[in-house]
Design a protein around this motif. Structure first.
Motif, PDB file in Angstrom:
ATOM      1  N   ARG A   1      36.810   0.646  -4.330  1.00 49.10           N
ATOM      2  CA  ARG A   1      37.957   1.551  -4.339  1.00 49.10           C
ATOM      3  C   ARG A   1      38.969   1.100  -3.297  1.00 49.10           C
ATOM      4  O   ARG A   1      38.606   0.597  -2.239  1.00 49.10           O
ATOM      5  N   ASN A   2      40.257   1.311  -3.630  1.00 50.31           N
ATOM      6  CA  ASN A   2      41.304   0.890  -2.703  1.00 50.31           C
ATOM      7  C   ASN A   2      41.261   1.719  -1.434  1.00 50.31           C
ATOM      8  O   ASN A   2      40.732   2.821  -1.402  1.00 50.31           O
TER       9      ASN A   2
ATOM     10  N   MET B   1      47.797   0.309 -10.528  1.00 48.51           N
ATOM     11  CA  MET B   1      46.654   0.162  -9.633  1.00 48.51           C
ATOM     12  C   MET B   1      45.791  -1.028 -10.058  1.00 48.51           C
ATOM     13  O   MET B   1      45.425  -1.877  -9.243  1.00 48.51           O
TER      14      MET B   1
ATOM     15  N   ILE C   1      50.170   1.057  -3.582  1.00 48.03           N
ATOM     16  CA  ILE C   1      49.908   1.193  -5.011  1.00 48.03           C
ATOM     17  C   ILE C   1      50.598   2.447  -5.558  1.00 48.03           C
ATOM     18  O   ILE C   1      51.222   2.421  -6.624  1.00 48.03           O
TER      19      ILE C   1
ATOM     20  N   ASP D   1      41.761   4.871  -9.760  1.00 46.87           N
ATOM     21  CA  ASP D   1      41.022   4.631  -8.539  1.00 46.87           C
ATOM     22  C   ASP D   1      39.716   5.427  -8.519  1.00 46.87           C
ATOM     23  O   ASP D   1      38.704   4.968  -7.988  1.00 46.87           O
TER      24      ASP D   1
ATOM     25  N   ALA E   1      45.318  -4.334  -7.706  1.00 42.13           N
ATOM     26  CA  ALA E   1      44.002  -4.482  -7.091  1.00 42.13           C
ATOM     27  C   ALA E   1      43.242  -5.679  -7.648  1.00 42.13           C
ATOM     28  O   ALA E   1      42.505  -6.346  -6.922  1.00 42.13           O
TER      29      ALA E   1
ATOM     30  N   ARG F   1      37.553   3.502 -10.769  1.00 37.08           N
ATOM     31  CA  ARG F   1      37.617   2.066 -10.472  1.00 37.08           C
ATOM     32  C   ARG F   1      37.683   1.251 -11.750  1.00 37.08           C
ATOM     33  O   ARG F   1      37.074   0.195 -11.901  1.00 37.08           O
TER      34      ARG F   1
ATOM     35  N   THR G   1      47.447  -5.993  -3.823  1.00 39.37           N
ATOM     36  CA  THR G   1      47.146  -5.190  -2.640  1.00 39.37           C
ATOM     37  C   THR G   1      46.004  -4.230  -2.925  1.00 39.37           C
ATOM     38  O   THR G   1      45.762  -3.870  -4.073  1.00 39.37           O
ATOM     39  N   LYS G   2      45.287  -3.859  -1.865  1.00 45.38           N
ATOM     40  CA  LYS G   2      44.230  -2.858  -1.995  1.00 45.38           C
ATOM     41  C   LYS G   2      44.605  -1.594  -1.234  1.00 45.38           C
ATOM     42  O   LYS G   2      43.745  -0.759  -0.966  1.00 45.38           O
ATOM     43  N   SER G   3      45.873  -1.480  -0.864  1.00 45.86           N
ATOM     44  CA  SER G   3      46.293  -0.332  -0.064  1.00 45.86           C
ATOM     45  C   SER G   3      46.831   0.779  -0.967  1.00 45.86           C
ATOM     46  O   SER G   3      47.770   0.568  -1.733  1.00 45.86           O
ATOM     47  N   MET G   4      46.213   1.954  -0.883  1.00 46.95           N
ATOM     48  CA  MET G   4      46.615   3.053  -1.762  1.00 46.95           C
ATOM     49  C   MET G   4      48.095   3.421  -1.672  1.00 46.95           C
ATOM     50  O   MET G   4      48.747   3.561  -2.701  1.00 46.95           O
TER      51      MET G   4
ATOM     52  N   GLN H   1      41.656  -8.609  -5.466  1.00 51.35           N
ATOM     53  CA  GLN H   1      40.236  -8.931  -5.399  1.00 51.35           C
ATOM     54  C   GLN H   1      39.933 -10.362  -5.854  1.00 51.35           C
ATOM     55  O   GLN H   1      38.895 -10.905  -5.519  1.00 51.35           O
TER      56      GLN H   1
END
Lengths: 327, 305
Positions: free
Chosen positions: A160-161, A72, A101, A242, A76, A245, A95-98, A80
């Motif tokens: 948070r993602n 994660m 991840i 997550d 992330a 964070r 990626t920020k997609s849960m 970012q």
């Protein structure tokens, strides 16, 4: 329904009820605590597949927990800072997609468990405990000395993602995600225990020689269980990172391995819902005792000692009245 | 890389190796005789270091401090054995791991309660402070040389104890057949307490000796404990000889890896990347060594079971 079944149901319902009540009373902190319980219980369910079903006393499961966390953190942090993870031979972006991840965390955890398990399962008993512990430490020191992703300081993720269709920054929605994953894992672990594979695995724990004489390979059964176990624990690690964070080598430390094991023991060894009860009790103790004394680990240690020496069924065993059959 | 630096690092490796041996010998004895995996061994190391620091602070005598470390660790070991550990001999390894993990929590937080979170300092005695000139013009701290000497002496003493004395014979008999020696009239539970206290005393001594080089703080025992596990896995559980060979191997690999690997990568890589890769690999080197031993000898170099 049996008494143990009722207790399981009550335990299972306790988390969403607590979170729901906290939502009505507008206590977001309690919701976060319930989320933490769900995530830690998920890690415990993962370890319980190796420990409870397979009899594999792994003292290195923090490795998988931390791998999930770093999956994660790494993805992330690249997202970012808008830098690609790697450019050659092909481009990989952060990626920020849960869901993405989670997938990466599960695969990374499974691969690590395959490598560590393939070596560690050549041995049994005390050797296995020491070797899993040592491999966990290896990753811990690697994370500390590798400067690219924060080293000893760890990695902070600012936002948070995301999960499609949900606002994950809302505590109750993030709780729902963690709880659904826990429920799926519990359902899966229950199915696994009752499946032909699960039965063979438990037989290998009870008597490996007999399993071998009927033509099954205990080594292969255990390795598969270890890989599944590592993958589930890695998923929990990704969620835990997550939740905070933040990810740091602490997630890989051997105290973490010990704590995941404590969840199982406090709840009751060999119980599907043991980790849920254990994680809830652990967080409760942390907040009740932690409020009374800075040195609450002394009391945790004493309690753990008493459970191991005198109350082997753990919390569920004490509530259900009768111990499960030990072998 | 100069030869002098290399020899210094070899000596450092030997020094950490003999200290690891003191830890690993106790662990392997306890496992060999009682079949117990003791995670709290690192706590006994810490108890020794704290006892030494407290006594040295009060009296100023390093000899008294060392004696205090031996006595305190042995006493703590005996108390723990009598109250908790002896209930665990017939249990499975999971129970042993958990109960001794609980002991770590109690010892660590208890020590923090008594002494606070700040590290204590144990000074090297004046007579042993300062460097000494070795043949070939190498300057090396005298205290570290003394540690190597003390460690080797204890190793010899331990081998003699196991091989030649009555208690050693009983320990070896206990390893091979505990029912039989109980039937022959040896008080087996007393023997177990003695072995546990002996292992604890060795750990406490190591804690005090190392405490004078590093700082004395809560949690100092666990990294050493895990290294000692690696030593035992490499050497073979239950074998004192294996513990000695394994400890020296691990000590040397750990120390030399940290010095040599970054230099090795620098020969064909850019400097900062070489340092990063070299130091990360060095921190993993002993585990890679362990994995290598496991592939070829799953029961360790001198293991039998």
């Amino acid at each position: 329904m049996s008494r143990a079944g009722l207790i399981n149901l009550a335990l299972f319902a306790m988390l969403p009820l607590t979170a729901g009540a906290a939502l009505m009373l507008d206590e977001p902190f309690i919701i976060t605590l319930a989320t933490k319980v769900a995530i830690l219980a998920l890690a415990g369910v993962g370890l319980n597949i190796a420990l409870g079903l397979g009899g594999l006393v792994s003292l290195g499961h923090a490795a998988f927990f931390g791998i999930g966390g770093y999956a994660m953190g790494i993805l992330a942090s690249h997202a970012q800072s808008f830098t690609p993870l790697m450019q050659a031979p092909f481009l990989i972006e952060g990626t920020k997609s849960m869901p993405v991840i989670w997938l990466v965390a599960v695969i990374a955890g499974a691969l690590a468990a395959l490598a560590i398990g393939a070596l560690s399962l050549r041995t049994t008993g005390v050797y296995f405990i020491m070797i899993t512990l040592a491999f966990g430490q290896m990753l811990y020191y690697f994370a500390i000395s590798w400067p690219a992703y924060g080293g000893e300081d760890g990695l902070s993720i600012w936002v948070r993602n995301g999960f499609p269709g949900l606002n994950t920054l809302d505590p109750i929605q993030f709780f729902a995600i963690a709880f659904v994953l826990l429920a799926l894992a519990l359902w899966g672990a229950g199915r696994l225990a009752a499946s032909p594979f699960g039965l063979a695995l438990q037989a290998a724990r009870q008597n490996a020689e007999r399993v071998e004489t009927v033509g099954l390979s205990p080594y292969r059964l255990r390795l598969v269980a270890f890989v599944i176990s590592g993958a589930v624990t890695a998923l929990a690690g990704a969620l835990f990172a997550d939740l905070n964070r933040f990810v740091s080598p602490t997630m890989l430390s051997w105290q973490m391995s010990g704590e995941i094991m404590i969840f199982i023991i406090l709840g009751g060894v060999g119980r599907l819902y043991g980790p849920v009860a254990g994680a809830a009790l652990f967080i409760l103790l942390e907040h009740v005792l932690g409020g009374l004394s800075d040195f609450w680990h002394v009391y945790l240690g004493l309690l753990l000692l008493l459970v191991v020496l005198f109350a082997r069924g753990g919390l569920i065993g004490a509530l259900a009245g009768r111990e499960v059959a030990h072998d | 890389m100069s030869v002098i630096l290399l020899i210094e690092q070899v000596l450092n490796g030997l020094q950490s190796g003999v200290m690891l041996f003191l830890m690993a010998a106790g662990l392997t004895l306890i496992f060999g005789v009682m079949g117990l995996i003791n995670l709290a061994h690192g706590s006994l190391y810490m108890v020794g270091a704290f006892a030494a620091a407290a006594v040295a602070g009060a009296t100023g005598s390093f000899v008294l401090a060392l004696i205090a470390s031996l006595v305190a660790a042995a006493a703590a070991g005996a108390v723990v054995e009598l109250t908790v550990i002896r209930r665990l001999y017939d249990r499975d390894h999971l129970d042993q791991v958990l109960a001794t993990f609980a002991l770590i929590l109690i010892f660590s937080e208890g020590t923090r309660w008594l002494f606070g979170s700040f590290p204590l300092f144990l000074d090297i005695p004046d007579a042993l402070a300062g460097p000494v000139m070795l043949p070939g013009g190498i300057q090396y701290p005298l205290y570290r040389l003394v540690i190597i000497g003390v460690g080797l002496l204890v190793a010899i003493g331990l081998f003699q104890l196991i091989a030649r004395t009555r208690i050693g014979i009983r320990i070896r008999a206990g390893e091979s057949d505990r029912e039989m020696i109980a039937a022959l009239g040896v008080d087996i539970s007393k023997l177990y307490t003695i072995v546990f206290a002996l292992g604890a005393a060795l750990a406490g001594l190591a804690g005090a000796l190392v405490g004078a080089i590093q700082s004395v703080q809560v949690g100092m025992g666990e990294p050493v404990l895990i290294l000692a596990f690696v030593v035992i896995v490499i050497g073979g559980i239950g074998s004192i000889k294996g513990a000695l060979v394994g400890a020296l191997l691990v000590g040397l690999t750990d120390t030399l890896g940290g010095v040599l690997l970054p230099g090795f990568f620098a020969t064909f890589m850019e400097a900062s990347a070489a340092t990063a890769l070299g130091s990360s690999l060095a921190s993993m080197s002993i585990y890679i060594l362990m994995a290598g031993v496991l592939i070829f000898r799953p029961t360790g170099l001198y293991g039998s079971r």
